[in-house]
Design a protein around this motif. Structure first.
Motif, PDB file in Angstrom:
ATOM      1  N   GLY A 103       0.781  -1.229   0.000  1.00 31.95           N
ATOM      2  CA  GLY A 103       0.000   0.000   0.000  1.00 31.95           C
ATOM      3  C   GLY A 103       0.810   1.275   0.000  1.00 31.95           C
ATOM      4  N   ASN A 157     -11.563   5.763  10.657  1.00 29.50           N
ATOM      5  CA  ASN A 157     -11.060   4.443  11.049  1.00 29.50           C
ATOM      6  C   ASN A 157     -12.167   3.432  11.341  1.00 29.50           C
ATOM      7  OD1 ASN A 157      -8.208   4.967  10.848  1.00 29.50           O
ATOM      8  ND2 ASN A 157      -8.407   6.217  12.701  1.00 29.50           N
ATOM      9  N   TYR A 170     -13.293   1.380   9.337  1.00 29.52           N
ATOM     10  CA  TYR A 170     -12.990   0.135   8.633  1.00 29.52           C
ATOM     11  C   TYR A 170     -11.653  -0.485   9.044  1.00 29.52           C
ATOM     12  CZ  TYR A 170     -16.893   1.593   5.693  1.00 29.52           C
ATOM     13  OH  TYR A 170     -18.136   1.966   5.226  1.00 29.52           O
ATOM     14  N   ALA A 171     -11.130  -0.094  10.213  1.00 34.30           N
ATOM     15  CA  ALA A 171      -9.852  -0.643  10.674  1.00 34.30           C
ATOM     16  C   ALA A 171      -9.897  -2.166  10.775  1.00 34.30           C
ATOM     17  CB  ALA A 171      -9.480  -0.032  12.026  1.00 34.30           C
ATOM     18  N   ILE A 230      -9.471  -3.560   7.320  1.00 35.21           N
ATOM     19  CA  ILE A 230      -8.098  -3.380   6.847  1.00 35.21           C
ATOM     20  C   ILE A 230      -7.190  -4.458   7.431  1.00 35.21           C
ATOM     21  CG2 ILE A 230      -6.099  -1.817   6.949  1.00 35.21           C
ATOM     22  CD1 ILE A 230      -8.200   0.510   6.884  1.00 35.21           C
ATOM     23  N   ALA A 288      -6.417  -5.391   0.699  1.00 40.21           N
ATOM     24  CA  ALA A 288      -6.304  -3.938   0.886  1.00 40.21           C
ATOM     25  C   ALA A 288      -7.690  -3.318   0.865  1.00 40.21           C
ATOM     26  CB  ALA A 288      -5.448  -3.318  -0.218  1.00 40.21           C
ATOM     27  N   VAL A 289      -7.814  -2.187   1.529  1.00 34.85           N
ATOM     28  CA  VAL A 289      -9.046  -1.391   1.484  1.00 34.85           C
ATOM     29  C   VAL A 289      -8.695  -0.054   0.849  1.00 34.85           C
ATOM     30  CG1 VAL A 289     -10.892  -0.288   2.796  1.00 34.85           C
ATOM     31  CG2 VAL A 289      -9.987  -2.509   3.536  1.00 34.85           C
ATOM     32  N   ASN A 301      -7.882   8.187   8.020  1.00 39.28           N
ATOM     33  CA  ASN A 301      -8.172   6.758   8.053  1.00 39.28           C
ATOM     34  C   ASN A 301      -6.904   5.959   7.794  1.00 39.28           C
ATOM     35  OD1 ASN A 301     -11.394   6.304   8.001  1.00 39.28           O
ATOM     36  ND2 ASN A 301     -10.868   8.220   6.973  1.00 39.28           N
ATOM     37  N   GLY A 357      -4.255   3.260   7.055  1.00 35.04           N
ATOM     38  CA  GLY A 357      -4.246   1.998   6.319  1.00 35.04           C
ATOM     39  C   GLY A 357      -5.154   1.958   5.119  1.00 35.04           C
ATOM     40  N   MET A 358      -5.961   2.983   4.913  1.00 32.43           N
ATOM     41  CA  MET A 358      -6.862   3.063   3.761  1.00 32.43           C
ATOM     42  C   MET A 358      -6.185   3.921   2.696  1.00 32.43           C
ATOM     43  SD  MET A 358     -10.893   4.197   3.943  1.00 32.43           S
ATOM     44  CE  MET A 358     -12.109   3.510   2.837  1.00 32.43           C
ATOM     45  N   SER A 399      -2.771   8.942   1.288  1.00 33.86           N
ATOM     46  CA  SER A 399      -2.919   7.477   1.327  1.00 33.86           C
ATOM     47  C   SER A 399      -1.978   6.827   2.332  1.00 33.86           C
ATOM     48  CB  SER A 399      -2.668   6.881  -0.058  1.00 33.86           C
ATOM     49  OG  SER A 399      -3.651   7.292  -0.984  1.00 33.86           O
TER      50      SER A 399
END
Length: 290
Positions: free
Chosen positions: A8, A216, A218-219, A222, A229-230, A249, A251-252, A288
């Motif tokens: 990522g 976050n 959607y942590a 992820i 990957a998200v 966010n 990790g997104m 990102s």
């Protein structure tokens, strides 16, 4: 390609405008409707734009790690190479948009239309070196039955893609103007987790989601072992808005279309075009990996 997506260290460019969205994309680029006639000329114009983006020096600076293509773009050529190969040679992982548009709204969502020729398309795409797919459907309200149906359909199509040895990006987009989006995104996360648990061990998907109201949210997705990957869609936000929200966010990463292309114009010379594109790439990449 899997390792690049998992790391990522960059973002995915969405270059997959198709059908009814193509004239709008061309107008944004500065190509008016009277400069083309019929679908062939229209798609020729959009391919010229995409080719210019792909061959621009800043596009190969390592910050764009993937690109989503429209089928006609995949079948086209860039500097004498197939578009997927041109991307691969620039260190960019190619994906293809596979959905054929949306059904009418029911239970607050728009499911994907049937894709009877999907298997043949996947065989052809994989033969061209395409790594994965992207399929979009849309959520308009926090209707539990509708959201459950949309997630189930996304995973069913995703399993079909996995069966061809490719990586699906599941995109149940939540309309960013929906008044109940915070509530609906909680339902969406629950349904995705439920479907992930039903996914056989060893299989993975990617997710493309609207940037959530609650940072976050959607942590858990992820970090899930069945999620490679998200990625986030810009959803109509400007580049500045989308990047500001995405940076909250962890990790997104981005998979932007409008956010990447909004300041590019056909009448810019190559130097200015690359400078504008490079500035957008730098901004989106920074958000990102924040």
């Amino acid at each position: 390609m899997t390792d690049k997506m998992a790391a990522g260290n960059g973002f995915i460019a969405a270059l997959d405008q198709s059908g009814g969205s193509t004239p709008k994309a061309l107008r944004g680029y500065g190509v008016s409707d009277d400069e083309w006639s019929g679908d062939d000329e229209m798609y020729g114009k959009i391919h010229e734009m995409r080719s210019r983006i792909i061959t621009s020096p800043s596009f190969a600076n390592g910050k764009v790690i993937g690109a989503i293509l429209f089928e006609k773009t995949m079948d086209g050529y860039v500097e004498g190479k197939t578009t997927p190969q041109a991307l691969i040679d620039r260190g960019v992982v190619p994906f293809i948009k596979i959905d054929k548009g949306l059904e009418d709204t029911a239970d607050g969502v728009q499911l994907m239309k049937p894709m009877p020729d999907l298997d043949a398309l996947l065989v052809r795409a994989k033969g061209l070196g395409v790594f994965g797919t992207k399929e979009r459907s849309v959520i308009h309200e926090a209707n539990p039955a509708g959201i459950a149906a949309i997630v189930a359909q996304q995973f069913a199509v995703g399993r079909q893609v996995i069966g061809h040895g490719m990586m699906p990006i599941l995109e149940p987009e939540y309309t960013i103007t929906a008044a109940d989006r915070a509530e609906g995104e909680e339902i969406l996360k629950t349904e995705i987790l439920k479907n992930l648990e039903a996914l056989p061990d060893g299989e993975q998907v990617m997710l493309k989601l609207s940037i959530p109201v609650q940072p976050n949210l959607y942590a858990e997705l992820i970090a899930h072992p069945k999620v490679l990957a998200v990625v986030a869609l810009s959803g109509g936000y400007s580049t500045d808005e989308a990047c500001e929200k995405l940076a909250q966010n962890s990790g997104m990463i981005a998979s932007f279309s409008r956010g990447l292309l909004q300041d590019l114009r056909a009448n810019q010379d190559d130097t200015e075009f690359d400078e504008v594109l490079g500035a957008a790439i730098d901004q989106i990449c920074a958000a990102s990996v924040a």
